[in-house]
Design a protein around this motif. Structure first.
Motif, PDB file in Angstrom:
ATOM      1  N   GLN A   1     -11.412  -1.842 -16.326  1.00 60.23           N
ATOM      2  CA  GLN A   1     -12.157  -2.650 -15.383  1.00 60.23           C
ATOM      3  C   GLN A   1     -12.208  -4.089 -15.880  1.00 60.23           C
ATOM      4  OE1 GLN A   1     -15.972  -1.102 -14.364  1.00 60.23           O
ATOM      5  NE2 GLN A   1     -16.565  -2.898 -13.181  1.00 60.23           N
ATOM      6  N   VAL A   2     -11.881  -5.018 -15.002  1.00 59.20           N
ATOM      7  CA  VAL A   2     -11.858  -6.434 -15.359  1.00 59.20           C
ATOM      8  C   VAL A   2     -13.254  -7.018 -15.209  1.00 59.20           C
ATOM      9  CG1 VAL A   2     -10.881  -8.687 -14.809  1.00 59.20           C
ATOM     10  CG2 VAL A   2      -9.472  -6.630 -14.578  1.00 59.20           C
ATOM     11  N   ARG A   3     -13.679  -7.722 -16.235  1.00 55.40           N
ATOM     12  CA  ARG A   3     -14.945  -8.465 -16.145  1.00 55.40           C
ATOM     13  C   ARG A   3     -14.628  -9.947 -16.077  1.00 55.40           C
ATOM     14  NH1 ARG A   3     -15.626  -4.727 -19.955  1.00 55.40           N
ATOM     15  NH2 ARG A   3     -15.372  -6.220 -21.646  1.00 55.40           N
ATOM     16  N   LEU A   4     -15.358 -10.641 -15.225  1.00 55.27           N
ATOM     17  CA  LEU A   4     -15.138 -12.071 -15.012  1.00 55.27           C
ATOM     18  C   LEU A   4     -16.421 -12.817 -15.330  1.00 55.27           C
ATOM     19  CD1 LEU A   4     -13.336 -11.796 -11.551  1.00 55.27           C
ATOM     20  CD2 LEU A   4     -12.251 -12.104 -13.779  1.00 55.27           C
ATOM     21  N   LEU A   5     -16.305 -13.886 -16.091  1.00 52.18           N
ATOM     22  CA  LEU A   5     -17.467 -14.666 -16.480  1.00 52.18           C
ATOM     23  C   LEU A   5     -17.259 -16.121 -16.082  1.00 52.18           C
ATOM     24  CD1 LEU A   5     -20.202 -14.763 -17.870  1.00 52.18           C
ATOM     25  CD2 LEU A   5     -18.995 -15.252 -20.017  1.00 52.18           C
ATOM     26  N   GLU A   6     -18.103 -16.579 -15.153  1.00 53.45           N
ATOM     27  CA  GLU A   6     -18.021 -17.960 -14.701  1.00 53.45           C
ATOM     28  C   GLU A   6     -18.958 -18.861 -15.517  1.00 53.45           C
ATOM     29  OE1 GLU A   6     -18.145 -15.512 -10.713  1.00 53.45           O
ATOM     30  OE2 GLU A   6     -19.224 -15.540 -12.631  1.00 53.45           O
ATOM     31  N   SER A   7     -18.610 -20.129 -15.561  1.00 51.52           N
ATOM     32  CA  SER A   7     -19.471 -21.128 -16.182  1.00 51.52           C
ATOM     33  C   SER A   7     -19.153 -22.488 -15.570  1.00 51.52           C
ATOM     34  CB  SER A   7     -19.269 -21.170 -17.701  1.00 51.52           C
ATOM     35  OG  SER A   7     -17.935 -21.523 -18.015  1.00 51.52           O
ATOM     36  N   GLY A   8     -20.032 -23.458 -15.840  1.00 53.88           N
ATOM     37  CA  GLY A   8     -19.768 -24.823 -15.401  1.00 53.88           C
ATOM     38  C   GLY A   8     -20.608 -25.304 -14.244  1.00 53.88           C
ATOM     39  N   GLY A   9     -21.408 -24.419 -13.665  1.00 49.45           N
ATOM     40  CA  GLY A   9     -22.262 -24.848 -12.564  1.00 49.45           C
ATOM     41  C   GLY A   9     -23.410 -25.716 -13.054  1.00 49.45           C
ATOM     42  N   GLY A  10     -24.149 -26.276 -12.098  1.00 51.36           N
ATOM     43  CA  GLY A  10     -25.285 -27.101 -12.463  1.00 51.36           C
ATOM     44  C   GLY A  10     -25.706 -27.999 -11.326  1.00 51.36           C
ATOM     45  N   LEU A  18     -17.783 -31.583 -10.910  1.00 58.03           N
ATOM     46  CA  LEU A  18     -18.020 -30.446 -11.803  1.00 58.03           C
ATOM     47  C   LEU A  18     -16.725 -29.690 -11.959  1.00 58.03           C
ATOM     48  CD1 LEU A  18     -21.394 -28.870 -10.584  1.00 58.03           C
ATOM     49  CD2 LEU A  18     -21.012 -30.033 -12.761  1.00 58.03           C
ATOM     50  N   ARG A  19     -16.598 -29.005 -13.085  1.00 57.58           N
ATOM     51  CA  ARG A  19     -15.447 -28.140 -13.321  1.00 57.58           C
ATOM     52  C   ARG A  19     -15.951 -26.750 -13.644  1.00 57.58           C
ATOM     53  NH1 ARG A  19     -11.009 -27.885 -18.165  1.00 57.58           N
ATOM     54  NH2 ARG A  19      -9.165 -27.421 -16.905  1.00 57.58           N
ATOM     55  N   LEU A  20     -15.626 -25.815 -12.778  1.00 62.66           N
ATOM     56  CA  LEU A  20     -15.993 -24.424 -12.998  1.00 62.66           C
ATOM     57  C   LEU A  20     -14.883 -23.704 -13.744  1.00 62.66           C
ATOM     58  CD1 LEU A  20     -17.454 -23.479  -9.498  1.00 62.66           C
ATOM     59  CD2 LEU A  20     -18.588 -24.596 -11.432  1.00 62.66           C
ATOM     60  N   SER A  21     -15.293 -22.788 -14.615  1.00 63.23           N
ATOM     61  CA  SER A  21     -14.337 -21.964 -15.356  1.00 63.23           C
ATOM     62  C   SER A  21     -14.653 -20.498 -15.148  1.00 63.23           C
ATOM     63  CB  SER A  21     -14.408 -22.279 -16.853  1.00 63.23           C
ATOM     64  OG  SER A  21     -14.107 -23.621 -17.119  1.00 63.23           O
ATOM     65  N   CYS A  22     -13.638 -19.691 -15.185  1.00 63.57           N
ATOM     66  CA  CYS A  22     -13.794 -18.244 -15.076  1.00 63.57           C
ATOM     67  C   CYS A  22     -12.829 -17.602 -16.060  1.00 63.57           C
ATOM     68  CB  CYS A  22     -13.501 -17.780 -13.656  1.00 63.57           C
ATOM     69  SG  CYS A  22     -13.427 -15.985 -13.467  1.00 63.57           S
ATOM     70  N   VAL A  23     -13.398 -16.860 -16.995  1.00 62.11           N
ATOM     71  CA  VAL A  23     -12.585 -16.187 -18.004  1.00 62.11           C
ATOM     72  C   VAL A  23     -12.595 -14.690 -17.742  1.00 62.11           C
ATOM     73  CG1 VAL A  23     -12.236 -15.773 -20.451  1.00 62.11           C
ATOM     74  CG2 VAL A  23     -13.141 -17.967 -19.683  1.00 62.11           C
ATOM     75  N   ALA A  24     -11.414 -14.083 -17.722  1.00 62.01           N
ATOM     76  CA  ALA A  24     -11.283 -12.648 -17.508  1.00 62.01           C
ATOM     77  C   ALA A  24     -11.301 -11.910 -18.840  1.00 62.01           C
ATOM     78  CB  ALA A  24      -9.988 -12.351 -16.764  1.00 62.01           C
ATOM     79  N   SER A  25     -11.732 -10.664 -18.802  1.00 61.70           N
ATOM     80  CA  SER A  25     -11.833  -9.866 -20.025  1.00 61.70           C
ATOM     81  C   SER A  25     -10.494  -9.314 -20.472  1.00 61.70           C
ATOM     82  CB  SER A  25     -12.812  -8.711 -19.810  1.00 61.70           C
ATOM     83  OG  SER A  25     -12.369  -7.887 -18.738  1.00 61.70           O
ATOM     84  N   GLU A  26      -9.489  -9.369 -19.581  1.00 59.17           N
ATOM     85  CA  GLU A  26      -8.171  -8.894 -19.946  1.00 59.17           C
ATOM     86  C   GLU A  26      -7.133  -9.742 -19.227  1.00 59.17           C
ATOM     87  OE1 GLU A  26      -9.033  -4.898 -18.286  1.00 59.17           O
ATOM     88  OE2 GLU A  26      -7.170  -5.174 -17.184  1.00 59.17           O
ATOM     89  N   THR A  27      -5.906  -9.597 -19.649  1.00 58.04           N
ATOM     90  CA  THR A  27      -4.823 -10.393 -19.067  1.00 58.04           C
ATOM     91  C   THR A  27      -4.642 -10.060 -17.589  1.00 58.04           C
ATOM     92  OG1 THR A  27      -3.704 -10.506 -21.196  1.00 58.04           O
ATOM     93  CG2 THR A  27      -2.378 -10.946 -19.223  1.00 58.04           C
ATOM     94  N   ILE A  28      -4.516 -11.094 -16.805  1.00 61.24           N
ATOM     95  CA  ILE A  28      -4.272 -10.962 -15.371  1.00 61.24           C
ATOM     96  C   ILE A  28      -2.816 -11.344 -15.107  1.00 61.24           C
ATOM     97  CG2 ILE A  28      -4.941 -11.690 -13.056  1.00 61.24           C
ATOM     98  CD1 ILE A  28      -7.125 -10.208 -14.575  1.00 61.24           C
ATOM     99  N   LEU A  29      -2.092 -10.505 -14.399  1.00 60.43           N
ATOM    100  CA  LEU A  29      -0.710 -10.826 -14.081  1.00 60.43           C
ATOM    101  C   LEU A  29      -0.657 -12.064 -13.201  1.00 60.43           C
ATOM    102  CD1 LEU A  29       0.700  -7.267 -13.301  1.00 60.43           C
ATOM    103  CD2 LEU A  29       0.935  -8.586 -15.416  1.00 60.43           C
ATOM    104  N   SER A  30       0.370 -12.862 -13.417  1.00 59.44           N
ATOM    105  CA  SER A  30       0.492 -14.082 -12.631  1.00 59.44           C
ATOM    106  C   SER A  30       0.660 -13.783 -11.148  1.00 59.44           C
ATOM    107  CB  SER A  30       1.665 -14.920 -13.132  1.00 59.44           C
ATOM    108  OG  SER A  30       2.874 -14.193 -13.017  1.00 59.44           O
ATOM    109  N   SER A  31       1.147 -12.595 -10.830  1.00 63.84           N
ATOM    110  CA  SER A  31       1.330 -12.226  -9.429  1.00 63.84           C
ATOM    111  C   SER A  31       0.035 -11.785  -8.763  1.00 63.84           C
ATOM    112  CB  SER A  31       2.365 -11.106  -9.307  1.00 63.84           C
ATOM    113  OG  SER A  31       1.952  -9.981 -10.061  1.00 63.84           O
ATOM    114  N   ASP A  32      -0.994 -11.520  -9.563  1.00 65.99           N
ATOM    115  CA  ASP A  32      -2.281 -11.129  -8.998  1.00 65.99           C
ATOM    116  C   ASP A  32      -3.051 -12.375  -8.573  1.00 65.99           C
ATOM    117  OD1 ASP A  32      -2.761  -8.476 -11.411  1.00 65.99           O
ATOM    118  OD2 ASP A  32      -1.904  -8.416  -9.399  1.00 65.99           O
ATOM    119  N   PRO A  33      -3.533 -12.382  -7.364  1.00 65.45           N
ATOM    120  CA  PRO A  33      -4.259 -13.563  -6.892  1.00 65.45           C
ATOM    121  C   PRO A  33      -5.612 -13.723  -7.577  1.00 65.45           C
ATOM    122  CG  PRO A  33      -4.354 -11.829  -5.257  1.00 65.45           C
ATOM    123  CD  PRO A  33      -3.427 -11.353  -6.323  1.00 65.45           C
TER     124      PRO A  33
END
Length: 115
Positions: A1-10, A18-33
């Motif tokens: 299961q992929v976990r996504l963590l956003e940051s950068g709001g305010g 502002l620049r928002l970031s989202c880091v995934a817990s595992e590698t996401i294929l480039s073909s996955d949107p």
């Protein structure tokens, strides 16, 4: 299961950035949107921008020319650069990824545009 963590709001003033970031817990294929959605108070969640390898990024008309979505698959990260922010951009912004047909969402980051 992929976990996504956003940051950068305010809180930012109209016209700011502002620049928002989202880091995934595992590698996401480039073909996955990967995408950013937002949900304003009292409204439904809507697509803001989407990116997938081999295709031009897509944007909702209201953010065209102001927002830029990008991703780095090696860093498992997708960003949303938001410029010339307007009060109507106020919302909780959610990161989205669809992997093997399964949709994953982050928990959201609040962006408030106000003077």
């Amino acid at each position: 299961q992929v976990r996504l963590l956003e940051s950068g709001g305010g809180l930012v003033q109209p016209g700011g950035s502002l620049r928002l970031s989202c880091v995934a817990s595992e590698t996401i294929l480039s073909s996955d949107p990967m995408a950013w959605y937002r949900q304003a108070p009292g409204k439904e969640r809507k697509l803001v921008a989407r990116i997938r390898s081999g295709r031009d990024p897509e944007y909702v008309d209201s953010v065209m020319g102001r927002f830029t979505i990008s991703r780095d698959n090696a860093k498992k990260t997708v960003w949303l650069q938001m410029n010339s922010l307007k009060p109507d951009d106020t919302a909780v912004y959610y990161c989205y990824v669809r992997e093997n047909g399964i949709v994953y969402w982050g928990t959201g980051t609040l962006v408030t545009v106000s003077s």
